[in-house]
Design a protein around this motif. Structure first.
Motif, PDB file in Angstrom:
ATOM      1  N   UNK A 180       0.847  -1.190   0.000  1.00  0.00           N
ATOM      2  CA  UNK A 180       0.000   0.000   0.000  1.00  0.00           C
ATOM      3  C   UNK A 180       0.885   1.243   0.000  1.00  0.00           C
ATOM      4  N   UNK A 181       0.266   2.398  -0.071  1.00  0.00           N
ATOM      5  CA  UNK A 181       0.942   3.652   0.270  1.00  0.00           C
ATOM      6  C   UNK A 181       0.079   4.320   1.333  1.00  0.00           C
ATOM      7  N   UNK A 182       0.682   5.074   2.234  1.00  0.00           N
ATOM      8  CA  UNK A 182      -0.007   5.501   3.443  1.00  0.00           C
ATOM      9  C   UNK A 182      -1.133   6.499   3.206  1.00  0.00           C
ATOM     10  N   UNK A 183      -1.049   7.251   2.114  1.00  0.00           N
ATOM     11  CA  UNK A 183      -2.067   8.274   1.858  1.00  0.00           C
ATOM     12  C   UNK A 183      -3.466   7.653   1.706  1.00  0.00           C
ATOM     13  N   UNK A 184      -3.531   6.399   1.309  1.00  0.00           N
ATOM     14  CA  UNK A 184      -4.825   5.722   1.171  1.00  0.00           C
ATOM     15  C   UNK A 184      -5.647   5.853   2.444  1.00  0.00           C
ATOM     16  N   UNK A 185      -4.980   5.729   3.582  1.00  0.00           N
ATOM     17  CA  UNK A 185      -5.676   5.678   4.864  1.00  0.00           C
ATOM     18  C   UNK A 185      -5.714   7.025   5.587  1.00  0.00           C
ATOM     19  N   UNK A 186      -5.017   8.017   5.043  1.00  0.00           N
ATOM     20  CA  UNK A 186      -4.970   9.342   5.684  1.00  0.00           C
ATOM     21  C   UNK A 186      -5.179  10.419   4.637  1.00  0.00           C
ATOM     22  N   UNK A 223      -3.389   7.474  -6.616  1.00  0.00           N
ATOM     23  CA  UNK A 223      -4.303   8.241  -5.782  1.00  0.00           C
ATOM     24  C   UNK A 223      -5.153   9.182  -6.627  1.00  0.00           C
ATOM     25  N   UNK A 224      -4.560   9.789  -7.651  1.00  0.00           N
ATOM     26  CA  UNK A 224      -5.327  10.660  -8.542  1.00  0.00           C
ATOM     27  C   UNK A 224      -6.420   9.869  -9.246  1.00  0.00           C
TER      28      UNK A 224
END
Length: 336
Positions: A180-186, A223-224
């Motif tokens: 994952x990358x952390x921005x998914x959850x924050x 994410x985009x």
């Protein structure tokens, strides 16, 4: 902004691993091809902040050796495994400080990676939850060697660590954290700094994090795409790491070989991206940006050592944080 080359003195402070490459795999699937793996670059805690910042900007991570005193980290390890000893997780005759798994036990019964893959037993769940409020762990979160470094490295007068931290173990042959990358959850605040702290010593096959170097641009593109497909959702649904566009547990994949092939197919470029592992030691810290793709490797430690680590997120004080992660410590039913 152009990134300068390392000075000879700074290059000297890079500590390299042996020639033999690590064997890396995730929960499912085989090992990554050796052409797709490598070692994280280890950085001495004694080089200049400018050199550290340059490496972080270039690589998306900074792996610092011995940032926190070794014994302070092992103290947390001992307290944690003493706390959950009653579950039968430890090999008889070994100490909580060692954290050796009892191989006669079912690994899935002793799962502790958090998220939505928890053991079914309610008492075990409660122990995982209450571990986040152990005095020794809470004291570590305020450790001056860690907090002072972050402020100096980031150039912040004051920092804020999110109250909802993640304290996770994974036993040999059990489940590990997916990719994952952390921005998914924050998604509800500004960008932040993540610190992953291994609470113990682990070889590259012991379940520590592996990072896809050069993947910051891929994480941002993913994410985009997620945000574009979520335009019709409510604001609350858009920031949810488990919304209808995401996997059940928010991860990109639990099969690093398949994910690697997918990224190469969809985000092809001249950039060579490899998954990097490490031999981690108590006192080491890895810092990474919110978009760098990473995940825990499969714990196949030959000595049966249980991997324990904590994920911490930092903001500059006064910036817009993800308030969902400031309500409380990690709870079983917090939905995050």
């Amino acid at each position: 902004m152009a990134v300068p080359h390392l000075t000879p003195d700074a290059a000297h402070e890079l500590i390299y691993e042996p020639q033999q490459l690590p064997n890396l795999r995730s929960n499912y699937g085989g090992y990554l091809d050796q052409s797709s793996v490598g070692w994280l670059k280890k950085t001495s805690a004694h080089i200049s902040l400018d050199e550290m910042r340059m490496r972080f900007e270039t690589d998306g991570y900074l792996f610092i050796k011995g940032l926190v005193p070794r014994e302070d980290i092992l103290d947390v390890r001992e307290v944690y495994f003493e706390h959950i000893r009653s579950t039968g997780i430890l090999k008889p005759g070994t100490s909580p400080r060692e954290g050796i798994f009892d191989a006669t036990q079912d690994p899935l019964v002793h799962n502790g990676v958090g998220g939505r893959d928890l053991p079914e037993d309610v008492e075990r769940q409660k122990l995982l939850e209450s571990a986040h409020t152990l005095p020794a762990y809470l004291a570590f979160l305020e450790h001056s060697d860690l907090r002072d470094f972050i402020r100096r490295f980031m150039g912040w007068d004051k920092d804020v660590v999110l109250k909802r931290t993640l304290l996770r173990h994974n036993v040999p042959n059990g489940l590990s954290t997916g990719c994952h990358y952390d921005r998914i959850f924050l998604r509800a605040g500004e960008d932040f700094l993540t610190a992953w702290v291994p609470i113990g010593d682990y070889t590259a096959d012991g379940g520590g994090f592996m990072y896809l170097v050069g993947s910051t641009d891929v994480g941002k593109a993913m994410e985009a795409d997620f945000m574009e497909r979520a335009e019709h959702l409510t604001p609350e649904e858009r920031i949810d790491g488990f919304n209808q566009n995401m996997a059940r547990d928010g991860q990109l994949s639990h099969n690093v070989v398949e994910l690697d092939a997918d990224i190469k197919a969809k985000y092809s470029s001249s950039k060579r991206r490899r998954w990097l592992g490490a031999n981690y030691g108590a006192g080491d810290v890895v810092f990474h940006n919110p978009y760098m793709i990473h995940g825990a490797g499969k714990n196949e430690d030959s000595l049966g050592k249980i991997r324990l680590g904590t994920d911490l997120r930092y903001y500059r004080e006064g910036s817009r944080v993800d308030e969902r992660w400031m309500r409380d410590v990690w709870r079983l039913d917090d939905g995050l």
